[in-house]
Motif scaffolding. Structure first.
Motif, PDB file in Angstrom:
ATOM      1  N   ALA A  69     -38.593  34.060  15.730  1.00  0.00           N
ATOM      2  CA  ALA A  69     -37.860  33.754  16.962  1.00  0.00           C
ATOM      3  C   ALA A  69     -38.743  33.274  18.115  1.00  0.00           C
ATOM      4  O   ALA A  69     -38.323  32.384  18.849  1.00  0.00           O
ATOM      5  N   LEU A 118     -37.690  30.215  20.376  1.00  0.00           N
ATOM      6  CA  LEU A 118     -37.325  30.529  21.765  1.00  0.00           C
ATOM      7  C   LEU A 118     -38.149  29.709  22.750  1.00  0.00           C
ATOM      8  O   LEU A 118     -37.610  29.182  23.733  1.00  0.00           O
ATOM      9  N   ASP A 138     -27.767  35.325  26.772  1.00  0.00           N
ATOM     10  CA  ASP A 138     -28.201  35.855  25.479  1.00  0.00           C
ATOM     11  C   ASP A 138     -26.967  36.493  24.843  1.00  0.00           C
ATOM     12  O   ASP A 138     -26.539  37.576  25.236  1.00  0.00           O
ATOM     13  N   TRP A 142     -35.414  39.377  23.234  1.00  0.00           N
ATOM     14  CA  TRP A 142     -35.592  37.981  23.665  1.00  0.00           C
ATOM     15  C   TRP A 142     -35.135  37.793  25.097  1.00  0.00           C
ATOM     16  O   TRP A 142     -35.684  36.948  25.817  1.00  0.00           O
ATOM     17  N   TRP A 164     -28.328  31.416  24.040  1.00  0.00           N
ATOM     18  CA  TRP A 164     -29.170  31.849  22.923  1.00  0.00           C
ATOM     19  C   TRP A 164     -28.317  32.777  22.048  1.00  0.00           C
ATOM     20  O   TRP A 164     -28.071  33.926  22.396  1.00  0.00           O
ATOM     21  N   ASN A 181     -28.777  34.051  18.745  1.00  0.00           N
ATOM     22  CA  ASN A 181     -29.735  34.195  17.648  1.00  0.00           C
ATOM     23  C   ASN A 181     -29.267  35.271  16.669  1.00  0.00           C
ATOM     24  O   ASN A 181     -29.452  36.458  16.902  1.00  0.00           O
ATOM     25  N   HIS A 228     -28.518  27.495  21.187  1.00  0.00           N
ATOM     26  CA  HIS A 228     -29.314  27.873  20.018  1.00  0.00           C
ATOM     27  C   HIS A 228     -28.452  28.738  19.109  1.00  0.00           C
ATOM     28  O   HIS A 228     -27.837  29.703  19.566  1.00  0.00           O
ATOM     29  N   GLY A 279     -28.540  30.860  15.357  1.00  0.00           N
ATOM     30  CA  GLY A 279     -29.241  31.370  14.185  1.00  0.00           C
ATOM     31  C   GLY A 279     -28.210  32.004  13.269  1.00  0.00           C
ATOM     32  O   GLY A 279     -27.428  32.858  13.708  1.00  0.00           O
ATOM     33  N   THR A 325     -31.882  28.030  11.809  1.00  0.00           N
ATOM     34  CA  THR A 325     -31.652  27.987  13.249  1.00  0.00           C
ATOM     35  C   THR A 325     -31.567  26.516  13.659  1.00  0.00           C
ATOM     36  O   THR A 325     -32.131  25.635  13.001  1.00  0.00           O
ATOM     37  N   THR A 384     -30.571  23.791  17.355  1.00  0.00           N
ATOM     38  CA  THR A 384     -30.152  23.601  18.741  1.00  0.00           C
ATOM     39  C   THR A 384     -29.017  22.596  18.758  1.00  0.00           C
ATOM     40  O   THR A 384     -29.087  21.562  18.096  1.00  0.00           O
TER      41      THR A 384
END
Length: 197
Positions: free
Chosen positions: A27, A31, A46, A54, A104, A106, A135, A137, A192, A194
């Motif tokens: 990550a 990140l 997040d 993160w 994010w 993730n 992002h 994941g 992962t 974007t």
């Protein structure tokens, strides 16, 4: 995420999960690349923040960070991070419009049912500013299943996610793939990426 069994695992194992995140070597690279594309001191969400590993990094890097998680145990851990705005919420609670420079997500949305994913992604796009970045994941594969701890997962192929994102006007970049050992001790394939307009 509204699956009670999954939430129960995260509530019970919040400390174990935090220790696992401390040894995550994947990550940080993703990140840093994600944050480098955002405006200085930008606003980030997040989504499914877990213990806040993160989110803490993003706050220290000078970003304004909102963090949510459906697990009370995870929110309790993340709440100890100075400068982080954190609260307990589900994916479907996101109702913001053009608020975030980056989101994010993730390895959080993999706990949502496949049928719910298009609506979740649409809400996230609405919450992003026009030049914002998302992002994602996810675990790679097909179908839905529970792991040995009882957590619910939906597995995706890259092509499937590309299609879902294209339907809401988002393109994919920074695709990365790999396999790692998770909280349940088994090695699973992941990817992962974007997404952006």
């Amino acid at each position: 995420m509204t699956d009670d069994k999954t939430l129960g695992v995260y509530d019970e194992k919040a400390g174990d999960y935090a220790r696992l995140m401390d040894h995550d070597t994947i990550a940080p690279t993703a990140l840093n690349k994600f944050l480098s594309a955002l405006p200085e001191r930008g606003t980030v969400l997040d989504l499914g923040c877990g213990p806040g590993s993160w989110a803490r990094y993003m706050v220290k890097a000078g970003f304004r960070v909102d963090a949510i998680d459906a697990s009370a145990g995870m929110v309790e851990k993340a709440s100890a991070i100075e400068g982080l705005n954190v609260w307990q919420a589900d994916f479907s609670d996101i109702q913001d419009v053009a608020k975030y420079d980056g989101i994010w997500a993730n390895f959080s949305l993999l706990h949502a049912r496949r049928a719910e994913m298009p609506a979740h992604l649409a809400r996230l796009k609405t919450a992003l500013r026009s030049d914002g970045r998302l992002h994602l994941g996810l675990k790679e594969g097909t179908g839905e299943a529970r792991d040995s701890l009882g957590r619910f997962y939906t597995y995706y192929t890259v092509a499937e996610i590309r299609d879902l994102l294209a339907r809401i006007g988002l393109s994919v970049s920074d695709l990365r793939t790999g396999a790692d050992k998770g909280l349940d001790g088994t090695v699973a394939a992941w990817f992962t990426l974007t997404a952006h307009g």
